[in-house]
Design an enzyme around this catalytic site. Structure first.
Site, PDB file in Angstrom:
ATOM      1  N   LYS A 183       0.855  -1.200   0.000  1.00  0.00           N
ATOM      2  CA  LYS A 183       0.000   0.000   0.000  1.00  0.00           C
ATOM      3  C   LYS A 183       0.884   1.240   0.000  1.00  0.00           C
ATOM      4  O   LYS A 183       1.906   1.287   0.697  1.00  0.00           O
ATOM      5  CB  LYS A 183      -0.907  -0.030   1.234  1.00  0.00           C
ATOM      6  CG  LYS A 183      -1.975   1.047   1.263  1.00  0.00           C
ATOM      7  CD  LYS A 183      -2.877   0.914   2.490  1.00  0.00           C
ATOM      8  CE  LYS A 183      -3.995   1.931   2.492  1.00  0.00           C
ATOM      9  NZ  LYS A 183      -4.852   1.822   3.693  1.00  0.00           N
ATOM     10  N   SER A 218      -9.758   1.791   2.677  1.00  0.00           N
ATOM     11  CA  SER A 218      -8.864   2.509   1.793  1.00  0.00           C
ATOM     12  C   SER A 218      -7.840   1.616   1.094  1.00  0.00           C
ATOM     13  O   SER A 218      -7.276   2.020   0.084  1.00  0.00           O
ATOM     14  CB  SER A 218      -8.141   3.598   2.569  1.00  0.00           C
ATOM     15  OG  SER A 218      -7.288   3.034   3.544  1.00  0.00           O
ATOM     16  N   SER A 266     -10.068  -0.322   6.905  1.00  0.00           N
ATOM     17  CA  SER A 266      -9.425  -0.174   5.597  1.00  0.00           C
ATOM     18  C   SER A 266      -8.703  -1.403   5.070  1.00  0.00           C
ATOM     19  O   SER A 266      -8.305  -1.423   3.908  1.00  0.00           O
ATOM     20  CB  SER A 266      -8.443   0.998   5.633  1.00  0.00           C
ATOM     21  OG  SER A 266      -9.140   2.212   5.502  1.00  0.00           O
TER      22      SER A 266
END
Lengths: 488, 97
Positions: free
Chosen positions: A76, A152, A176
């Site tokens: 990420k 996210s 997330s």
């Protein structure tokens, strides 16, 4: 069978028997990215040259003992990678090509010889539930590219689901990791607060943020967490506790397991398809000898308000560092104050600015006690709800998200509608306990549904045991998406 | 419904070092009012005798010795800076003309 349909353990055996080389794994990753990423759009930055060079080195090595030896991973983009562009999907970090150091989790992955394939898209600074808040582009759900992948960590979940990487790292502040894992039909764990070092994670809400693994199987997830977990002198919130061998917990059955099911998690606001899938999962647990009872999390209706006050307040302080002075993008201005304001206003997206505004308001003179301190007190009550349940039960089980993935654009008009999406994951972050999402079925539209299993502080072993027993008794995790939208 | 005024929005933007256009200020006035109103659901709860928590772990203060060590060089610290001069970060003039 594609290479990434195998578990890490199976691929390790193939490497040790010289059936495959690390170069084959890295090839498989980039080949798949070239095939599908123009549709999925999971990657912000590729690390191809370095990854291929690393594969070559590993293939020459006599010692193949690293527990993630040669395994292709996606990271990420809010996890700092030395010399590899790190943007947090924000335009304010658009030019941040050369970070000075690796996050602790990256060092841990490299110590076990994992290979970084690239950096994955996300909602800007991890603020969002759909990837629609990325400063760059929207990642698509591999099961149907008209739908969001969740957020996210949407890029992380989509890349794993699409078979572009074997596993990925995400971060979870209010859901997330778990929500995108549910939407994309993969396994995602948010560890206990303090289990994994956040050194090198771009801070969003420091009392809630955790890094965790996203994988195709529970076994792989446990294996990656064994690598990530542990105390780190660089993160004073990381706990001084030994790291159990999580993969050992998978061999045990769930006959003695006591499950609590909060009535609030199967009530109003949760779609009937999702309720049905969870009830079926509870039947599976019954058949495995576990028992479950309905309980109450009486303060769960206050979770959303509590979370958005606390997380936004912390974010408003954490994001003060982006000022156009030391790194990142600077806007031209005649004086310093205007330079700060212009750099931040041009660099941050709409949702990030909204949360900075909300947080700054909640912390401002005259409002601090009414909003921020009040939310901290309610947080105490919410933590108490979990403490009470965990005195009598081993795990809490419910859905990960009230609905399966929604269509791109469906919820962007109203922030509150989007925020409501996180009501089932937020309480876990507020209480600091671990939670996992595992696939538990599909909607009528063919979109995955996630089962959330929540455990006691630092009891990831029981969470994994419960998740693995369910996974092995069902076939949901074996299905693979046909990449493409309904209109294609 | 708690209404936040447009003046308050502009004041908060100033505190947050954000520039907002009139149009953005109007939008944020509506949205923040709605969000804050939703957050006032918490007022249903009597929290008079509840202690606030700042995080959910059992950690207390974590202390270490304050010892200098090599971390990064000055050159490294400056290499991502938008502007620099003589080994320092450079910013536009601090005092307005």
């Amino acid at each position: 069978m594609a290479l990434f349909d195998h578990t890490i353990k199976e691929l390790e055996e193939k490497l040790h028997n010289n059936e495959i080389k690390v170069a084959d794994l890295v090839d498989a990753s980039y080949q798949r990215i070239h095939e599908v990423d123009d549709q999925v759009r999971a990657f912000l930055t590729l690390n191809e040259e370095n990854a291929r060079a690393a594969a070559k080195e590993l293939d020459k090595s006599e010692d193949k003992s690293g527990s993630l030896f040669g395994m292709p991973t996606g990271i990420k983009d809010n996890i700092v990678t030395k010399g590899l562009r790190t943007t947090s999907a924000s335009k304010i970090l658009d030019n941040f090509y050369d970070p000075l150091y690796d996050a602790t989790v990256m060092n841990k992955l490299y110590e076990q010889s994992a290979i970084t394939i690239g950096k994955l898209n996300m909602d800007e600074f991890a603020m969002g539930s759909s990837n629609e808040n990325s400063g760059y582009f929207i990642t698509r759900n591999p099961w149907n590219t008209d739908y969001v992948p969740g957020g996210s960590s949407g890029g992380s979940a989509a890349a794993v689901a699409a078979g572009e990487v074997l596993f990925a790292l995400g971060s979870d502040t209010g859901g997330s990791i778990r929500e995108p894992a549910a939407y994309c039909g993969v396994v995602g764990l948010k560890p206990t607060y303090g289990r994994v070092s956040r050194f090198g994670l771009v801070a969003f809400a420091s009392s809630l943020d955790q890094i965790g693994p996203i994988t195709r199987s529970v076994e792989d997830n446990a294996r990656v967490l064994e690598v990530l977990a542990g105390q780190d002198p660089m993160d004073s919130t990381s706990a001084h506790l030994a790291v159990p061998k999580y993969t050992d917990a998978l061999t045990k059955d769930v006959k003695d397991l006591k499950i609590a099911v909060p009535s609030e998690y199967l009530g109003e606001g949760v779609s009937s398809e999702v309720q049905e899938a969870v009830k079926k999962a509870l039947k599976v647990y019954e058949s495995l000898g576990a028992t479950w009872e309905e309980v109450s999390l009486p303060h769960s209706k206050y979770a959303m308000a509590t979370y958005y006050i606390i997380a936004s307040s912390e974010a408003s302080a954490n994001l003060a560092r982006f000022d156009g002075v030391r790194y990142g993008v600077r806007a031209e201005a005649d004086n310093m104050m205007d330079m700060f304001k212009k750099s931040r206003s041009q660099g941050f997206g709409e949702e990030v600015k909204r949360r900075i505004m909300l947080g700054t308001f909640a912390l401002s003179s005259g409002y601090y006690d009414a909003y921020y301190k009040k939310a901290q007190k309610v947080r105490t009550l919410m933590k108490g709800d979990f403490d009470k349940i965990f005195a009598d039960y081993d795990v809490v089980i419910g859905p990960t998200s009230p609905t399966p993935a929604f269509k791109i654009g469906e919820k962007t008009d109203d922030p509150l509608t989007m925020y409501a999406n996180d009501i089932l994951t937020i309480p876990v972050n507020l209480a600091g306990v671990p939670g996992i999402s595992v696939p538990c079925g599909f909607s009528e539209d063919g979109l995955p549904i996630g089962l959330q299993i929540i455990g006691k502080h630092f009891d990831e072993s029981t969470v994994y045991r419960a998740a693995h027993a369910y996974e092995q008794a069902t076939d949901h995790h074996k299905k693979r998406p046909q990449i493409g939208g309904a209109n294609e | 419904m708690t209404n936040i005024s447009k003046e308050q929005v502009k004041h908060v933007a100033e505190l947050a070092r954000l520039e907002v256009t009139e149009e953005e200020a109007d939008m944020l006035t509506d949205q923040l009012s709605e969000i804050i109103t939703a957050a006032e659901l918490l007022n249903e709860l009597d929290t008079t005798n509840v202690e606030p928590i700042t995080h959910a772990s059992d950690l207390k203060n974590v202390l270490r010795k304050d010892e200098p060590k090599v971390w990064i060089t000055k050159e490294e610290a400056l290499k991502n800076a938008p502007d620099q001069k003589d080994g320092h970060f450079r910013v536009p003039s601090i005092l307005a003309d």
